[in-house]
Design an enzyme around this catalytic site. Sequence first.
Site, mmCIF file in Angstrom:
data_model
loop_
_atom_site.group_PDB
_atom_site.id
_atom_site.type_symbol
_atom_site.label_atom_id
_atom_site.label_comp_id
_atom_site.label_asym_id
_atom_site.label_seq_id
_atom_site.Cartn_x
_atom_site.Cartn_y
_atom_site.Cartn_z
ATOM 1 N N LYS A 120 14.991 47.580 24.199
ATOM 2 C CA LYS A 120 14.095 46.434 24.030
ATOM 3 C C LYS A 120 13.470 46.437 22.640
ATOM 4 C CE LYS A 120 9.869 46.309 25.387
ATOM 5 N NZ LYS A 120 8.603 46.328 26.159
ATOM 6 N N ASP A 138 11.435 41.961 28.219
ATOM 7 C CA ASP A 138 10.250 42.677 28.695
ATOM 8 C C ASP A 138 9.920 42.169 30.101
ATOM 9 O OD1 ASP A 138 9.234 40.146 28.300
ATOM 10 O OD2 ASP A 138 7.490 40.808 27.146
#
Length: 237
Positions: A120, A138
């Site tokens: 991420k 997320d």
Amino acid sequence: MKKADVVDFYARLAEADPHPETELEFVNPFTLVVAVALSAQATDAGVNKATRALFAEVATPAKMVALGLDGLKAHIRTIGLFNTKAKNVIALSQMLIDEFGGEVPPDRESLERLPGVGRKTANVVMNVAFGAETFAVDTHIFRVGNRTGLARGKTPLAVELKLDKATPQPFRLHAHHWLILHGRYVCKARTPECWRCIVADLCAYKPKTPAPKAMKTAGAPAPALLRDPQRTRSSAG
């Protein structure tokens, strides 16, 4: 979600916010890496509050290493898990010096080698610092992707891959920012504010959340995408 609806979905978000940016404050790719690494299990606002003074003094890996572990902890002790995060930031700074000439690499494989940097974080850095069409999933994007039907998946990676496949041009560069902001301010975890959502008719979520009684009485709904007027906009994004 049908292809035509996907285009309409992104087009509406783009019209509401043509130039979305990360809400993390940074001054260059290195400070972006640090900010994103610090933001795990923390709010962007909390990270920004802790890093403003830090980044005014320390904006390179060499200066971060020179600051040292204790010096860094003094700046970020208000951020959750600051002890572990401080160790990672010092370690990744040293690795950037030793293996990358003090520069942040632009590719995912190299970024993920840095301590405290996962997929991420790498996707955020690639997108914001280097303009790559990546999808940093997320909790907000995971929720929006599944709730709306835009990209359903049981894991962040599954949602990321579906977003990558489903998102057309010209929306790919900014897609993850639109989705994050939408999830943060409208499509909230506990109670999505469907009553003021500009893509509610395209969304698979049922039942739609009605407007609060006070809002019905007051009149027009608030804008679909909100901004914190107090935040300082980043230098890129």
